[in-house]
Write an enzyme that holds these catalytic residues in place. Sequence first.
Site, PDB file in Angstrom:
ATOM      1  N   LEU A   1      20.850   2.095   1.060  1.00 30.96           N
ATOM      2  CA  LEU A   1      21.847   2.256   2.124  1.00 30.96           C
ATOM      3  C   LEU A   1      21.447   3.315   3.146  1.00 30.96           C
ATOM      4  O   LEU A   1      22.301   3.848   3.854  1.00 30.96           O
ATOM      5  CB  LEU A   1      23.203   2.627   1.508  1.00 30.96           C
ATOM      6  CG  LEU A   1      23.745   1.661   0.446  1.00 30.96           C
ATOM      7  CD1 LEU A   1      24.987   2.246  -0.223  1.00 30.96           C
ATOM      8  CD2 LEU A   1      24.041   0.303   1.065  1.00 30.96           C
ATOM      9  N   GLY A   2      20.148   3.628   3.224  1.00 38.46           N
ATOM     10  CA  GLY A   2      19.705   4.628   4.188  1.00 38.46           C
ATOM     11  C   GLY A   2      20.330   5.977   3.906  1.00 38.46           C
ATOM     12  O   GLY A   2      20.319   6.449   2.756  1.00 38.46           O
TER      13      GLY A   2
ATOM     14  N   GLY B   1      22.627   6.646   0.773  1.00 47.76           N
ATOM     15  CA  GLY B   1      22.179   6.597  -0.614  1.00 47.76           C
ATOM     16  C   GLY B   1      21.858   5.196  -1.084  1.00 47.76           C
ATOM     17  O   GLY B   1      21.164   4.443  -0.414  1.00 47.76           O
TER      18      GLY B   1
ATOM     19  N   ALA C   1       0.827  -1.206   0.000  1.00 46.62           N
ATOM     20  CA  ALA C   1       0.000   0.000   0.000  1.00 46.62           C
ATOM     21  C   ALA C   1       0.861   1.256   0.000  1.00 46.62           C
ATOM     22  O   ALA C   1       0.589   2.219  -0.729  1.00 46.62           O
ATOM     23  CB  ALA C   1      -0.933   0.000   1.209  1.00 46.62           C
TER      24      ALA C   1
ATOM     25  N   ASN D   1      17.504  -3.813   1.158  1.00 51.62           N
ATOM     26  CA  ASN D   1      18.364  -2.927   1.935  1.00 51.62           C
ATOM     27  C   ASN D   1      19.617  -3.722   2.320  1.00 51.62           C
ATOM     28  O   ASN D   1      19.777  -4.877   1.931  1.00 51.62           O
ATOM     29  CB  ASN D   1      17.630  -2.339   3.147  1.00 51.62           C
ATOM     30  CG  ASN D   1      17.189  -3.388   4.152  1.00 51.62           C
ATOM     31  OD1 ASN D   1      17.737  -4.494   4.227  1.00 51.62           O
ATOM     32  ND2 ASN D   1      16.186  -3.051   4.964  1.00 51.62           N
TER      33      ASN D   1
ATOM     34  N   GLY E   1      11.977   3.014   2.620  1.00 52.80           N
ATOM     35  CA  GLY E   1      12.209   2.017   1.574  1.00 52.80           C
ATOM     36  C   GLY E   1      11.031   1.907   0.623  1.00 52.80           C
ATOM     37  O   GLY E   1      11.208   1.695  -0.584  1.00 52.80           O
ATOM     38  N   ASP E   2       9.817   2.069   1.143  1.00 50.58           N
ATOM     39  CA  ASP E   2       8.638   2.019   0.288  1.00 50.58           C
ATOM     40  C   ASP E   2       8.583   3.237  -0.628  1.00 50.58           C
ATOM     41  O   ASP E   2       8.215   3.128  -1.804  1.00 50.58           O
ATOM     42  CB  ASP E   2       7.377   1.938   1.140  1.00 50.58           C
ATOM     43  CG  ASP E   2       7.329   0.666   1.965  1.00 50.58           C
ATOM     44  OD1 ASP E   2       7.899  -0.349   1.528  1.00 50.58           O
ATOM     45  OD2 ASP E   2       6.725   0.692   3.061  1.00 50.58           O
TER      46      ASP E   2
ATOM     47  N   THR F   1      10.699   5.053   8.985  1.00 47.84           N
ATOM     48  CA  THR F   1       9.706   4.063   8.611  1.00 47.84           C
ATOM     49  C   THR F   1       9.068   4.448   7.276  1.00 47.84           C
ATOM     50  O   THR F   1       8.606   5.573   7.110  1.00 47.84           O
ATOM     51  CB  THR F   1       8.595   3.965   9.671  1.00 47.84           C
ATOM     52  OG1 THR F   1       9.193   3.864  10.961  1.00 47.84           O
ATOM     53  CG2 THR F   1       7.721   2.759   9.420  1.00 47.84           C
TER      54      THR F   1
END
Length: 289
Positions: free
Chosen positions: A206-207, A210, A26, A169, A236-237, A233
């Site tokens: 890689l958060g 990058g 979603a 990730n 990544g989506d 949170t």
Amino acid sequence: RAPRMPQPGETILGTSLVVGAGGKGANQAIAAARLGAEVHMVACVGADEFGRSARALLGREGVGIEHVRALDTEATGAALIIVDDVRAENMIVVAPGANRELTPEDVDAALECIAASDVVLMQLETALDTVAHAAAVARRCGARVVLNPAPAATLSPELLAMVDVLTPNETEAALLAEIGAPGPNAAEEAARVLLAQGCGAVVVTLGPAGALVADAAGMRRIAPFRVDAVDTTGAGDAFNGALSVALAEGKALDEACAFANAAAAISTTRPGTAASMPTRDEVGRLMGC
């Protein structure tokens, strides 16, 4: 939210509780829709209040929900997320619920949508055999397959061979590649292993560092955008939704990853998951275009 992550067996006092819409599929669908794509979602929810609110939200965001099936026999999937107030990092436990009931037949029922799509984006909160079937259908229809392998699970060579872009990730990449204790070059090592297993390209997120892109042309780092993060949170989506939009628009993989980095960065500047997905204008402003 909590001042820090609890240790095993430890109880700590949190600071706040928020109940909101989410779920990887979603979130990714909403991210893509807010960035201007025509999006249709194939999913299962429960015939409960969470399921009704999820369908309503997706509809308001412009996501096609004609293939979001409501079940009387299962609860809507839910996740418990702990966010560290100091570092803005998170830990997540998912109760899949109705997600487990998504079948290859549900995919076949959406064949017309898939055949009209440029990109089919999937993750692993649904059954692996359904994911594999969807990848096969997408490939037959000429759509590009993007797989976000989260939560991490063992992927067959047959499935990997149908994936155009795999987007783990760092933690997921190490688990998928079975490289043991990750070292300073773990992302590169994992990407090399996963490419050898058959997928077309690997993008390791890689958060704040990058992303790493690995394909037949080699490996390169895609620079991050610096922001003041309050909640990672859903980042990544946001990345996966944005990456898929950019690829559907014909952007090269490196350019698509830069666009996705910007979307992910913006999502970390506000709390929540679905609610934190950025708009096209916001991404354009951050990228200076």
